[in-house]
Design a protein around this motif. Structure first.
Motif, PDB file in Angstrom:
ATOM      1  N   ALA A  40       0.925  -1.304  -0.109  1.00  0.00           N
ATOM      2  CA  ALA A  40       0.092  -0.172  -0.039  1.00  0.00           C
ATOM      3  C   ALA A  40       1.017   1.298  -0.143  1.00  0.00           C
ATOM      4  CB  ALA A  40      -0.824  -0.172   1.234  1.00  0.00           C
ATOM      5  N   PRO A  41       0.611   2.374  -0.876  1.00  0.00           N
ATOM      6  CA  PRO A  41       1.551   3.383  -0.845  1.00  0.00           C
ATOM      7  C   PRO A  41       1.625   4.339   0.322  1.00  0.00           C
ATOM      8  CG  PRO A  41      -0.371   3.762  -2.285  1.00  0.00           C
ATOM      9  CD  PRO A  41      -0.349   2.470  -1.881  1.00  0.00           C
ATOM     10  N   GLY A  42       2.624   4.642   0.671  1.00  0.00           N
ATOM     11  CA  GLY A  42       2.736   5.667   1.939  1.00  0.00           C
ATOM     12  C   GLY A  42       3.741   6.735   1.476  1.00  0.00           C
ATOM     13  N   THR A  43       4.668   6.754   2.547  1.00  0.00           N
ATOM     14  CA  THR A  43       5.939   7.788   2.299  1.00  0.00           C
ATOM     15  C   THR A  43       7.049   6.662   2.055  1.00  0.00           C
ATOM     16  OG1 THR A  43       6.477   7.371   4.746  1.00  0.00           O
ATOM     17  CG2 THR A  43       5.121   9.256   4.043  1.00  0.00           C
ATOM     18  N   ALA A  44       7.742   7.237   1.153  1.00  0.00           N
ATOM     19  CA  ALA A  44       9.026   6.386   0.554  1.00  0.00           C
ATOM     20  C   ALA A  44      10.377   7.384   0.591  1.00  0.00           C
ATOM     21  CB  ALA A  44       8.863   5.843  -0.874  1.00  0.00           C
ATOM     22  N   LEU A  45      11.511   6.762   0.835  1.00  0.00           N
ATOM     23  CA  LEU A  45      12.552   7.347   0.642  1.00  0.00           C
ATOM     24  C   LEU A  45      13.408   6.652  -0.451  1.00  0.00           C
ATOM     25  CD1 LEU A  45      15.050   9.149   1.340  1.00  0.00           C
ATOM     26  CD2 LEU A  45      15.574   7.638   3.199  1.00  0.00           C
ATOM     27  N   ALA A  53      14.339   7.255 -12.025  1.00  0.00           N
ATOM     28  CA  ALA A  53      13.552   6.555 -12.624  1.00  0.00           C
ATOM     29  C   ALA A  53      12.588   5.702 -11.488  1.00  0.00           C
ATOM     30  CB  ALA A  53      14.013   5.424 -13.412  1.00  0.00           C
ATOM     31  N   GLU A  54      13.173   5.542 -10.231  1.00  0.00           N
ATOM     32  CA  GLU A  54      12.513   4.774  -9.191  1.00  0.00           C
ATOM     33  C   GLU A  54      11.744   5.727  -8.546  1.00  0.00           C
ATOM     34  OE1 GLU A  54      15.141   2.255 -11.042  1.00  0.00           O
ATOM     35  OE2 GLU A  54      16.137   4.121  -9.897  1.00  0.00           O
ATOM     36  N   ALA A  55      12.022   6.940  -8.300  1.00  0.00           N
ATOM     37  CA  ALA A  55      11.215   8.030  -7.727  1.00  0.00           C
ATOM     38  C   ALA A  55      10.024   8.154  -8.430  1.00  0.00           C
ATOM     39  CB  ALA A  55      11.949   9.204  -7.195  1.00  0.00           C
ATOM     40  N   VAL A  56      10.024   8.324  -9.678  1.00  0.00           N
ATOM     41  CA  VAL A  56       8.910   8.626 -10.538  1.00  0.00           C
ATOM     42  C   VAL A  56       8.110   7.348 -10.576  1.00  0.00           C
ATOM     43  CG1 VAL A  56       8.311   8.774 -13.126  1.00  0.00           C
ATOM     44  CG2 VAL A  56      10.229  10.163 -11.995  1.00  0.00           C
ATOM     45  N   ARG A  64       4.244   9.069  -1.688  1.00  0.00           N
ATOM     46  CA  ARG A  64       5.091  10.288  -1.377  1.00  0.00           C
ATOM     47  C   ARG A  64       6.473  10.007  -1.447  1.00  0.00           C
ATOM     48  NH1 ARG A  64       4.086  15.936  -2.168  1.00  0.00           N
ATOM     49  NH2 ARG A  64       6.221  16.581  -1.334  1.00  0.00           N
ATOM     50  N   VAL A  65       7.214  10.593  -2.199  1.00  0.00           N
ATOM     51  CA  VAL A  65       8.696  10.240  -2.311  1.00  0.00           C
ATOM     52  C   VAL A  65       9.723  11.407  -2.054  1.00  0.00           C
ATOM     53  CG1 VAL A  65      10.480   9.196  -3.804  1.00  0.00           C
ATOM     54  CG2 VAL A  65       7.992   8.638  -4.253  1.00  0.00           C
ATOM     55  N   THR A  66      10.398  11.084  -1.017  1.00  0.00           N
ATOM     56  CA  THR A  66      11.674  11.940  -0.838  1.00  0.00           C
ATOM     57  C   THR A  66      13.004  11.282  -1.595  1.00  0.00           C
ATOM     58  OG1 THR A  66      10.967  12.732   1.443  1.00  0.00           O
ATOM     59  CG2 THR A  66      13.129  12.845   0.905  1.00  0.00           C
ATOM     60  N   ALA A  67      13.311  11.833  -2.706  1.00  0.00           N
ATOM     61  CA  ALA A  67      14.391  11.424  -3.432  1.00  0.00           C
ATOM     62  C   ALA A  67      15.560  12.102  -3.020  1.00  0.00           C
ATOM     63  CB  ALA A  67      14.069  11.322  -4.981  1.00  0.00           C
ATOM     64  N   ILE A  93       6.877  14.377  -5.313  1.00  0.00           N
ATOM     65  CA  ILE A  93       8.464  13.880  -5.395  1.00  0.00           C
ATOM     66  C   ILE A  93       8.926  15.311  -4.596  1.00  0.00           C
ATOM     67  CG2 ILE A  93      10.471  13.165  -6.359  1.00  0.00           C
ATOM     68  CD1 ILE A  93       8.555  11.982  -8.443  1.00  0.00           C
ATOM     69  N   ASP A  94       9.957  14.995  -3.659  1.00  0.00           N
ATOM     70  CA  ASP A  94      10.727  16.097  -3.148  1.00  0.00           C
ATOM     71  C   ASP A  94      12.055  15.667  -3.658  1.00  0.00           C
ATOM     72  OD1 ASP A  94       8.604  17.549  -1.941  1.00  0.00           O
ATOM     73  OD2 ASP A  94       8.675  16.236  -0.272  1.00  0.00           O
ATOM     74  N   TRP A  95      12.742  16.424  -4.159  1.00  0.00           N
ATOM     75  CA  TRP A  95      14.226  16.287  -4.593  1.00  0.00           C
ATOM     76  C   TRP A  95      15.099  16.669  -3.477  1.00  0.00           C
ATOM     77  CZ3 TRP A  95      14.006  12.591  -8.341  1.00  0.00           C
ATOM     78  CH2 TRP A  95      12.986  12.638  -9.230  1.00  0.00           C
ATOM     79  N   VAL A  96      16.183  16.012  -2.904  1.00  0.00           N
ATOM     80  CA  VAL A  96      16.995  16.530  -1.671  1.00  0.00           C
ATOM     81  C   VAL A  96      18.584  16.163  -2.177  1.00  0.00           C
ATOM     82  CG1 VAL A  96      17.350  16.542   0.541  1.00  0.00           C
ATOM     83  CG2 VAL A  96      14.954  16.306   0.134  1.00  0.00           C
ATOM     84  N   GLN A  97      19.328  17.067  -2.098  1.00  0.00           N
ATOM     85  CA  GLN A  97      20.688  16.891  -2.388  1.00  0.00           C
ATOM     86  C   GLN A  97      21.042  16.543  -0.969  1.00  0.00           C
ATOM     87  OE1 GLN A  97      23.103  20.062  -4.198  1.00  0.00           O
ATOM     88  NE2 GLN A  97      24.947  18.612  -4.174  1.00  0.00           N
ATOM     89  N   ALA A  98      21.945  15.503  -0.698  1.00  0.00           N
ATOM     90  CA  ALA A  98      22.253  15.309   0.718  1.00  0.00           C
ATOM     91  C   ALA A  98      23.483  14.139   0.719  1.00  0.00           C
ATOM     92  CB  ALA A  98      21.327  15.097   1.764  1.00  0.00           C
ATOM     93  N   ASP A  99      24.102  13.995   1.588  1.00  0.00           N
ATOM     94  CA  ASP A  99      25.054  12.731   1.667  1.00  0.00           C
ATOM     95  C   ASP A  99      24.312  11.909   2.453  1.00  0.00           C
ATOM     96  OD1 ASP A  99      27.010  10.958   2.490  1.00  0.00           O
ATOM     97  OD2 ASP A  99      28.449  12.356   2.548  1.00  0.00           O
ATOM     98  N   LEU A 100      23.909  10.687   2.208  1.00  0.00           N
ATOM     99  CA  LEU A 100      22.884   9.844   3.023  1.00  0.00           C
ATOM    100  C   LEU A 100      23.771   9.350   4.140  1.00  0.00           C
ATOM    101  CD1 LEU A 100      21.386   7.708   0.010  1.00  0.00           C
ATOM    102  CD2 LEU A 100      20.276   9.000   1.661  1.00  0.00           C
TER     103      LEU A 100
END
Length: 211
Positions: A40-45, A53-56, A64-67, A93-100
């Motif tokens: 079931a869809p929810g929030t995803a990282l 491609a995967e975020a899309v 609801r994706v944080t990419a 989709i929220d695009w975030v530049q960060a070091d994981l």
């Protein structure tokens, strides 16, 4: 090639033609589809989102994706690749530049996925860190290059350090906190620049965080 996969390394890799990193129209990773298609869809990282491609795909299926990606160049391409999509999808989709290895989000996620991560440190540390971002009852999906795959002939040619088995991934998780649902080696086909199809093997882990 550098031994450590720094921000500068990935920015350079995504410059110009990106050494095969051209994903507009590329389908999502088939292992992600197989492991999450019935959730079931929810929030995803999407950890290490690359060109998106995967975020899309996740957003197109209601997530609801944080990419997150370390490279600004990758996220610029991801935004361009997603620009033609319906607004309802791109708004998820929220695009975030960060070091994981350093990034600390303000929330936890129903799904955390990563594909072919190349951390600077031991990969097990990254898997544990990503696992800590999953809510109780949520899902962690990790896809890596299996040690037996024909990795050097794929679009990631020249990149090493991501070879891992599903069992090694699973060993990074505390069995008291996690139920391993999938730990397998699976085939995948990659089309390289000259049009040839190359058979690959992926290591696939899906685990559910105990609630």
């Amino acid at each position: 090639m550098p031994e450590e996969f720094s921000r500068a390394y990935w920015e350079q890799r995504y410059q110009g033609h990106g050494h095969g990193h051209v994903s507009q129209g590329r389908p999502p990773n088939p292992q992600l589809v197989a492991e999450t298609g019935e959730l079931a869809p929810g929030t995803a990282l999407d950890a290490g989102a690359g060109e998106g491609a995967e975020a899309v795909w996740l957003a197109s299926h209601g997530w609801r994706v944080t990419a997150v990606d370390i490279a600004a160049g990758a996220l610029e391409r991801a935004r361009r690749n997603a620009a033609h999509l319906d607004g309802d999808v791109t708004d998820r989709i929220d695009w975030v530049q960060a070091d994981l290895t350093e990034w600390t989000p303000q929330e936890r996620f129903d799904l955390v996925c990563t594909h072919y991560a190349h951390p600077q440190g031991p990969p097990q540390e990254l898997y544990r860190r990503l696992g800590s971002l999953v809510v109780p009852g949520g899902t962690l999906v990790v896809v890596g290059h299996h040690p037996s795959d024909r990795h050097s002939e794929a679009p990631h040619a020249g990149v090493t350090g991501a070879h891992v088995t599903a069992e090694e991934m699973a060993d990074a998780l505390d069995p008291e906190e996690w139920e391993v649902v999938t730990a397998a080696a699976r085939p995948r086909t990659v089309t390289v620049a000259d049009g040839r199809e190359i058979a690959m093997r992926d290591a696939v882990l899906r685990a559910r965080r105990r609630g």
